[in-house]
Design an enzyme around this catalytic site. Structure first.
Site, PDB file in Angstrom:
ATOM      1  N   CYS A   1      13.321   3.822  -2.955  1.00 10.52           N
ATOM      2  CA  CYS A   1      13.110   5.097  -2.273  1.00 10.52           C
ATOM      3  C   CYS A   1      14.404   5.910  -2.218  1.00 10.52           C
ATOM      4  CB  CYS A   1      12.576   4.862  -0.877  1.00 10.52           C
ATOM      5  SG  CYS A   1      13.505   3.632   0.014  1.00 10.52           S
TER       6      CYS A   1
ATOM      7  N   GLU B   1       9.786  12.973  -7.022  1.00  7.17           N
ATOM      8  CA  GLU B   1      10.250  11.583  -7.044  1.00  7.17           C
ATOM      9  C   GLU B   1       9.515  10.840  -8.160  1.00  7.17           C
ATOM     10  OE1 GLU B   1       8.936   8.929  -3.869  1.00  7.17           O
ATOM     11  OE2 GLU B   1      10.980   8.174  -3.756  1.00  7.17           O
TER      12      GLU B   1
ATOM     13  N   GLU C   1       9.192   5.970   6.928  1.00  9.96           N
ATOM     14  CA  GLU C   1      10.261   5.915   5.922  1.00  9.96           C
ATOM     15  C   GLU C   1       9.615   6.297   4.607  1.00  9.96           C
ATOM     16  OE1 GLU C   1      13.304   4.927   6.832  1.00  9.96           O
ATOM     17  OE2 GLU C   1      13.039   3.652   8.587  1.00  9.96           O
TER      18      GLU C   1
ATOM     19  N   LYS D   1       0.301  -5.015   7.093  1.00 11.95           N
ATOM     20  CA  LYS D   1      -0.432  -4.908   5.830  1.00 11.95           C
ATOM     21  C   LYS D   1       0.541  -4.809   4.664  1.00 11.95           C
ATOM     22  CE  LYS D   1      -2.076  -1.568   3.109  1.00 11.95           C
ATOM     23  NZ  LYS D   1      -2.062  -2.326   1.867  1.00 11.95           N
TER      24      LYS D   1
HETATM   25  P1  NAD Z   1       2.097   4.323  -0.898  1.00 11.96           P
HETATM   26  O1  NAD Z   1       2.431   5.346   0.093  1.00 11.96           O
HETATM   27  O2  NAD Z   1       0.987   4.617  -1.821  1.00 11.96           O
HETATM   28  O3  NAD Z   1       1.726   2.958  -0.184  1.00 11.96           O
HETATM   29  C1  NAD Z   1       2.535   2.340   0.780  1.00 11.96           C
HETATM   30  C2  NAD Z   1       1.656   1.445   1.626  1.00 11.96           C
HETATM   31  O4  NAD Z   1       0.734   2.233   2.354  1.00 11.96           O
HETATM   32  C3  NAD Z   1       0.831   0.451   0.864  1.00 11.96           C
HETATM   33  O5  NAD Z   1       0.737  -0.735   1.601  1.00 11.96           O
HETATM   34  C4  NAD Z   1      -0.513   1.132   0.788  1.00 11.96           C
HETATM   35  O6  NAD Z   1      -1.581   0.223   0.639  1.00 11.96           O
HETATM   36  C5  NAD Z   1      -0.589   1.811   2.129  1.00 11.96           C
HETATM   37  N1  NAD Z   1      -1.443   2.997   2.186  1.00 11.96           N
HETATM   38  C6  NAD Z   1      -1.713   3.868   1.192  1.00 11.96           C
HETATM   39  N2  NAD Z   1      -2.520   4.847   1.636  1.00 11.96           N
HETATM   40  C7  NAD Z   1      -2.741   4.603   2.941  1.00 11.96           C
HETATM   41  C8  NAD Z   1      -3.473   5.276   3.964  1.00 11.96           C
HETATM   42  N3  NAD Z   1      -4.133   6.402   3.721  1.00 11.96           N
HETATM   43  N4  NAD Z   1      -3.475   4.747   5.205  1.00 11.96           N
HETATM   44  C9  NAD Z   1      -2.789   3.635   5.475  1.00 11.96           C
HETATM   45  N5  NAD Z   1      -2.095   2.953   4.557  1.00 11.96           N
HETATM   46  C10 NAD Z   1      -2.056   3.433   3.302  1.00 11.96           C
HETATM   47  O7  NAD Z   1       3.449   4.054  -1.645  1.00 11.96           O
HETATM   48  P2  NAD Z   1       3.757   2.949  -2.722  1.00 11.96           P
HETATM   49  O8  NAD Z   1       3.272   3.443  -4.019  1.00 11.96           O
HETATM   50  O9  NAD Z   1       3.317   1.618  -2.293  1.00 11.96           O
HETATM   51  O10 NAD Z   1       5.350   2.937  -2.618  1.00 11.96           O
HETATM   52  C11 NAD Z   1       6.124   3.883  -3.247  1.00 11.96           C
HETATM   53  C12 NAD Z   1       6.609   4.940  -2.290  1.00 11.96           C
HETATM   54  O11 NAD Z   1       7.223   4.388  -1.155  1.00 11.96           O
HETATM   55  C13 NAD Z   1       7.637   5.836  -2.887  1.00 11.96           C
HETATM   56  O12 NAD Z   1       7.289   7.179  -2.692  1.00 11.96           O
HETATM   57  C14 NAD Z   1       8.913   5.528  -2.147  1.00 11.96           C
HETATM   58  O13 NAD Z   1       9.787   6.581  -2.036  1.00 11.96           O
HETATM   59  C15 NAD Z   1       8.436   5.057  -0.844  1.00 11.96           C
HETATM   60  N6  NAD Z   1       9.366   4.121  -0.219  1.00 11.96           N
HETATM   61  C16 NAD Z   1      10.126   4.537   0.825  1.00 11.96           C
HETATM   62  C17 NAD Z   1      11.021   3.672   1.413  1.00 11.96           C
HETATM   63  C18 NAD Z   1      11.869   4.111   2.571  1.00 11.96           C
HETATM   64  O14 NAD Z   1      12.438   3.297   3.234  1.00 11.96           O
HETATM   65  N7  NAD Z   1      11.958   5.369   2.884  1.00 11.96           N
HETATM   66  C19 NAD Z   1      11.139   2.366   0.967  1.00 11.96           C
HETATM   67  C20 NAD Z   1      10.362   1.970  -0.101  1.00 11.96           C
HETATM   68  C21 NAD Z   1       9.461   2.854  -0.681  1.00 11.96           C
END
Ligand code: NAD
Ligand code: MN
Length: 806
Positions: free
Chosen positions: A300, A397, A266, A191
């Site tokens: 991140c 963050e 992650e 997804k």
């Molecule tokens: P997010 O957690 O809101 O969403 C990430 C993904 O999860 C999206 O595809 C979203 O649609 C999906 N999602 C959201 N809620 C969900 C649920 N309840 N069940 C299943 N899927 C769900 O984060 P974002 O706003 O897309 O990305 C930013 C965040 O990601 C930041 O906090 C950043 O630190 C983190 N990030 C971490 C890494 C890493 O490798 N550690 C890399 C990139 C981003």
């Protein structure tokens, strides 16, 4: 006007990359369907979502809005494909991965432009970094597919994996997820993030072009609440790999608790960027630019906390401000632009909110004098000084181009400040003194540490977090283990024997003889009637003041142990923390102590054998075997203590990456029922061999073999607090350990229900869990009962990047 003046005053002309091929590609395919079983299908809902260009705010494409019915279809396709895909030779899979890499390179320009249009990041970054790294991941993992049979013997793919990725590196995160999963023989439902699906859909076309078998890769776009949650909860998915925010990671941990799904997370970060006074400040300035303004800070592992040694703070801030004045922000497709747009108005507002909060909290905000474009979602590079370490901008963050600066005096202060966060994803350390830098790197709790560099990534080197930045690694050999399981686990595994319900007959007094199942009778070992716990190297009375009776399998009372409670667990955790210097000792010393423990146990082997017979009524020979295997196991981990060492990676740069297994820290251990001594030692030995300190809850029914070890430990030079033992209601105590914020990992070998509770409760501080899900392993068997699986659970990989050359 001199030539010099002209150079100083001349504006850059625009140098935009053409967008028309990408726009045509979109137009010809709109609205985009879902990619299931290698076909483009309409979403069941019939609904579509708009994807917007963040630099203009204008609509770019319509993408399908999937729901649980679409997820179901995709999982079904993946399950069917798994039958054949997992059976192909590694070489055949390697060819497919190689073909994907080649095809990505052929479409590199289109992918780079699409990514810039959809996400708002600069073309310089998508062209020079995102897309080349995507290709590199597929090449690298083609190699692991080829080598899987010889390099991961005894491992099998996990099955159908659900992968959920964020919007900040859309295609790169897809590659990090898909390449290792495919290499190891899994099939996939992925997804993409709501805002950024287009490059994933182009990737789907590439999947078709190279003729990957139908159903191996499925891509379902849509909203988190409809697609993401359905994927997480789908009963036929064997693993979830997630990258995103810590809050969502926490909810996924809870949603998958007790499901037997493998999980890697992650998550977020608030990574320190530590500058010592002997660092080359001009390099540092460029480093800060890469750390926090790369991808508009939507990274991140962004170096969002700038920690500067006090005596150079003013100088560095001035240099930084001068550099910020020269940063160029604008049209992401302009090849001379440093910073593009923020991914969405929602994200922009969140950055603005946190920045206002920082100002309200009294920090000083600085931004360059130039103005941002007014159309689209832009935010200028921002620097905060006079920041208090406890303020929200120093802790939360921001996920935007905002850096907060703080100062320190000594290296110890730098480490304390660096670790003053709940996260642990990455860190940069800047110093021209390599001794200092290499001393600091292991002390910072983070998965990646970059020395005199920052935001370096390569497929060869694992990436992932400590603490609330999640668990699991992507990249390197260590990342492969997220997508395999030991072959013996895929065979039908015996369920854990329920704790035997004993008819407690309080009138029965202890016998002075033991009867084994073969009828032999032995004299009893002496019963220590004082019910005690083992905490901080001392035998202490349980806080409750109560003890619990211990029965044999026939319901005869054979002794008693302390009734530990929440307070005892807390004391034990404190003692385990106080003993953390255990990890700083030499591995030779840890090996030596494990040998002493074996030696002291061997000298009492008859007594330990009888104790097993007494508790289990097994035959003497059978119990004697358990003691002998236990001694062998202690030798195994004494052997491993100085041999589980890590790797030196050679990524494509001048330098090396040191992949070092570090202890998890404090581990809570709940022991299995069946082998009272072997089960206990099989878990404690690898944990302490790797430098952890532990709080152990012994076998519920047969705790006396563990309590008999107190004296063995006391006479084996094991430092106080390294092993702490709390007897009592095992599942209740495990729950307390799982909830405890100062416990870094928990191992639970018990019922399915208990496993679920432990996984659920672990979400509080996102501690890593290892649970048996109610399946028994054969503790006598060296394949199941010892080895690298245990050592990997006892450690987390830190990758330290050390560039060289002047
Ligand atoms: P997010 O957690 O809101 O969403 C990430 C993904 O999860 C999206 O595809 C979203 O649609 C999906 N999602 C959201 N809620 C969900 C649920 N309840 N069940 C299943 N899927 C769900 O984060 P974002 O706003 O897309 O990305 C930013 C965040 O990601 C930041 O906090 C950043 O630190 C983190 N990030 C971490 C890494 C890493 O490798 N550690 C890399 C990139 C981003
Ligand atoms: Mn009996």
């Amino acid at each position: 006007m001199s030539v010099m003046d002209i150079f100083e005053t001349m504006e850059y002309g625009p140098a935009p990359e053409a967008s028309s091929p990408a726009l045509t590609w979109i137009k010809e395919r709109q609205p985009f369907g879902l990619f299931i079983n290698n076909q483009w299908v309409r979403p069941v809902s019939g609904q579509y979502l708009e994807s917007v260009n963040p630099a203009t705010g204008k609509s770019l494409a319509q993408v399908a809005s999937g729901n649980s019915a679409d997820i179901d279809a995709a999982v079904t396709a993946a399950r069917r494909a798994f039958e054949t895909w997992s059976q192909l030779t590694g070489h055949t899979r390697a060819r497919y991965l190689y073909a994907l890499a080649r095809q990505i390179q052929k479409h590199a320009r289109l992918l780079a432009v699409l990514e810039s249009l959809d996400n708002g990041k600069s073309i310089r970054e998508t062209r020079d970094l995102d897309i080349p790294l995507v290709a590199r991941h597929f090449y690298y993992h083609a190699g692991w597919a080829q080598l899987m049979a010889s390099e991961l013997p005894g491992y099998q793919p996990v099955g159908v994996v659900g992968q959920i990725i964020p919007w900040n590196f859309p295609l790169l995160m897809l590659a990090w997820k898909i390449a290792p999963a495919l290499a190891m023989g899994n099939t996939i439902v992925l997804k993409p993030a709501r805002y950024t699906s287009l490059t994933a859909l182009k990737f789907a076309e590439i999947v078709q072009e190279i003729g990957l078998p139908p159903g191996v890769v499925n891509i379902v776009t849509g909203e988190a609440s409809r697609v993401g949650e359905a994927l997480v909860r789908h009963p036929d998915v064997n693993k979830i790999a997630f990258t995103g925010s810590t809050d969502v990671g926490r909810s996924i941990r809870r949603a998958t608790a007790g499901s037997s799904k493998k999980l890697s997370l992650e998550l977020g970060g608030k990574s320190p960027f530590v500058v010592f006074d002997d660092a080359d400040l001009d390099s540092v300035v460029e480093g800060v630019v890469d750390a926090i303004w790369f991808n508009q800070g939507q990274v991140c592992c962004a170096g969002s906390r700038l920690l500067i040694q006090e005596n150079i703070e003013q100088l560095l801030i001035r240099k930084l401000q001068a550099r910020m004045e020269k940063l160029r922000l604008g049209d992401p497709l302009d090849k001379a632009v440093d910073m593009g747009a923020i991914v969405s108005p929602v994200q922009l507002r969140e950055i603005q909110r946190l920045v206002e909060q920082g100002v309200a909290e009294g920090a000083q905000k600085w931004q360059p004098s130039w103005a941002c474009p007014t159309e689209g979602s832009f935010f200028p590079p921002t620097l905060f000084t006079h920041v208090s370490p406890a303020s929200s901008i120093a802790q939360v963050e921001i996920f935007g181009p905002v850096v907060v600066a703080m100062s320190f005096r000594t290296p110890e202060e730098a480490v304390a400040l660096a670790n003053n966060t709940r996260y642990g994803l990455a860190a940069s350390v800047w110093s021209d003194n390599i001794n200092l830098a290499l001393d600091i790197a292991p002390k910072i709790k983070a998965g990646s540490v970059w020395i005199n560099c920052t935001n370096m990534f390569d497929a060869s080197s694992g990436f992932g977090g400590y603490r609330e930045s999640g668990f699991g690694r992507e990249g390197g050999k260590e990342g492969l283990y997220e997508y395999v399981r030991p072959a013996w686990k895929t065979e039908t595994v015996r369920p854990t024997a329920e704790t035997i319900l004993i008819a407690k007959d309080s009138t029965t007094e202890e016998e002075d003889e033991v009867s084994a199942s073969d009828g032999t009778r032995f004299a009893l070992p002496a019963i220590d009637r004082t019910p005690k716990l083992f905490i901080g190297g001392r035998q202490v009375r349980p806080d409750s003041g109560y003890s619990r009776d211990v029965y044999d399998v026939h319901g005869h009372r054979i002794g008693e142990v302390g009734e530990g409670n929440r307070k005892d667990i807390r004391n034990a955790v404190e003692a385990a923390h106080a003993a953390r210097s255990w990890s700083a000792g030499t591995t030779h010393n840890r090996a030596q102590i494990l040998y002493y423990i074996a030696e002291n146990l061997a000298s009492r082997e008859d007594e330990f054998t009888r104790r097993i017979v007494q508790q289990t009524n097994r035959t003497y020979d059978d119990a004697f075997d358990e003691v002998q295997v236990t001694l062998s196991r202690l030798f195994s981990y004494a052997a491993w203590a100085d041999k589980f060492e890590g790797i030196v990676h050679r990524p494509p740069m001048r330098g090396v990456v040191l992949a070092m297994p570090e202890p998890m820290g404090v581990i809570g251990v709940a022991c299995p029922e069946p082998y009272p001594l072997l089960g206990f030692v099989s878990l404690v030995a690898p944990a302490i061999a790797m430098g952890n300190t532990v709080i152990v809850v012994p076998s519920h029914q047969s705790p006396l073999s563990a309590t008999d070890c107190y004296q063995v430990f006391e006479t084996s030079d094991l430092p106080s607090g390294v092993v702490n033992i709390v007897t009592g209601e095992r599942d209740v105590l495990s729950q307390v350990l799982a909830e405890h914020d100062d416990v870094d990992a928990i191992w639970y070998f018990g019922s399915a229900e208990g496993s679920k509770h432990v996984e659920f409760a672990s979400a509080g501080n996102m501690k890593r869990t290892w649970v048996s899900n109610g399946h028994e392993r054969d503790w006598l068997d060296a394949v199941q009962g010892e080895g690298q699986e245990f050592l990997r659970e006892a450690t987390q990989m830190k990758n330290i990047w050390v560039p060289y050359g002047e």
